[in-house]
Motif scaffolding. Structure first.
Motif, short mmCIF file in Angstrom:
data_model
loop_
_atom_site.label_atom_id
_atom_site.label_comp_id
_atom_site.label_asym_id
_atom_site.label_seq_id
_atom_site.Cartn_x
_atom_site.Cartn_y
_atom_site.Cartn_z
N ASP A 110 0.88 0.26 -10.33
CA ASP A 110 0.29 1.57 -9.99
C ASP A 110 1.34 2.55 -9.44
O ASP A 110 0.99 3.58 -8.88
N ASP A 130 -3.06 -1.56 -6.01
CA ASP A 130 -4.23 -1.46 -5.12
C ASP A 130 -5.48 -1.20 -5.96
O ASP A 130 -6.20 -0.22 -5.75
N GLN A 131 -5.72 -2.08 -6.90
CA GLN A 131 -6.88 -1.97 -7.79
C GLN A 131 -7.35 -3.36 -8.18
O GLN A 131 -6.52 -4.18 -8.59
N ILE A 142 -8.87 -5.15 -11.03
CA ILE A 142 -8.97 -4.80 -12.45
C ILE A 142 -10.19 -5.52 -13.06
O ILE A 142 -10.23 -6.75 -13.12
#
Ligand code: ADE
Length: 232
Positions: free
Chosen positions: A100, A153-154, A156
């Motif tokens: 990211d 910071d995801q 998925i």
């Protein structure tokens, strides 16, 4: 190695290991409980960092500054980015990066951290080789892969996002802390390894699979860490 730091983002990822420690003292800093003691006679500091890159980076720096760890191992779960990597299998990091990080507006490639010498952090080859060997001995019913771990910071849980990550970064799995731990280790010149068991496929089934398979996946990382620790 005299003292090893072990980081998991969540309770589930480190609670078994903490239970097995001897001569434990617990010191709190930055909202994190650092468990200092021995695991299979080895000096360790085990800590739950909390989820995400900032928590993971802060946690790693505290381990280095306060406890003078000589290596850091990150253990936990991840979403698979390859068809052949199944739920329950283990991925060991060869290297890791932030999926990211985006400064493309300034002409940098995706994932590149501007003004740093590298944005791809290389895992320690001795830790990697040892983990690979031990994993085959202690987790006979699953596959072990060595490859790139992506962090961001995801969580998925979308096929299109997953395909974009695969195309852009050639990752084996995706999670939310490893590269931040690696980045901190790199800046402090200490070796690191990320050990991730696959809990889901990082697509639309991810949130459901995660809940079902997380516990079983973690069993494999615990087996591996226990097998490894006495050989370090
Ligand atoms: N950790 C476990 N599964 C994940 C996923 N699909 N995305 C990010 N972190 C994860």
């Amino acid at each position: 190695m005299r003292k090893i730091g072990i980081i998991g983002a969540m309770d589930e990822e480190v609670s078994r290991l903490k239970e097995m420690m001897k001569n434990v003292s617990v010191i709190e800093k930055a909202g994190m409980d650092f468990y200092i003691g021995q695991l299979k006679e080895k000096e360790v500091v085990i800590v739950k960092s909390g989820i995400g890159k900032v928590n993971a980076g802060i946690c790693t720096q505290i381990l280095i500054d306060q406890y003078q760890i000589e290596a850091v191992i990150n253990t936990g779960v991840a979403g698979s980015l390859k068809n052949e990597i199944n739920i329950g299998d283990i991925v060991l990091s060869t290297d890791t990066l932030y999926h990211d990080m985006d400064a493309t507006g300034f002409g940098y490639k995706l994932g590149v951290i501007p003004r740093m010498e590298t944005s791809i952090f290389q895992a320690d080859t001795i830790l990697l080789e040892l983990a690979k060997k031990v994993c085959k001995e202690v987790n006979k019913d699953i596959q072990v892969f060595c490859g790139r771990v992506l962090s961001g910071d995801q969580f998925i849980s979308n096929q299109n996002v997953k395909e974009r990550l695969i195309k852009n970064f050639s990752g084996y799995c995706t999670e939310m802390e490893g590269a931040a731990i690696a980045h901190t280790a790199y800046l402090n010149k200490i070796p690191f390894l990320i050990i991730r068991a696959i809990s889901d496929k990082a697509d639309s089934s991810a949130t459901m699979d995660y809940g079902i398979f997380e516990e079983k996946a973690i069993e494999h990382t615990v087996n591996l860490l226990l097998g490894m620790i006495e050989k370090l």
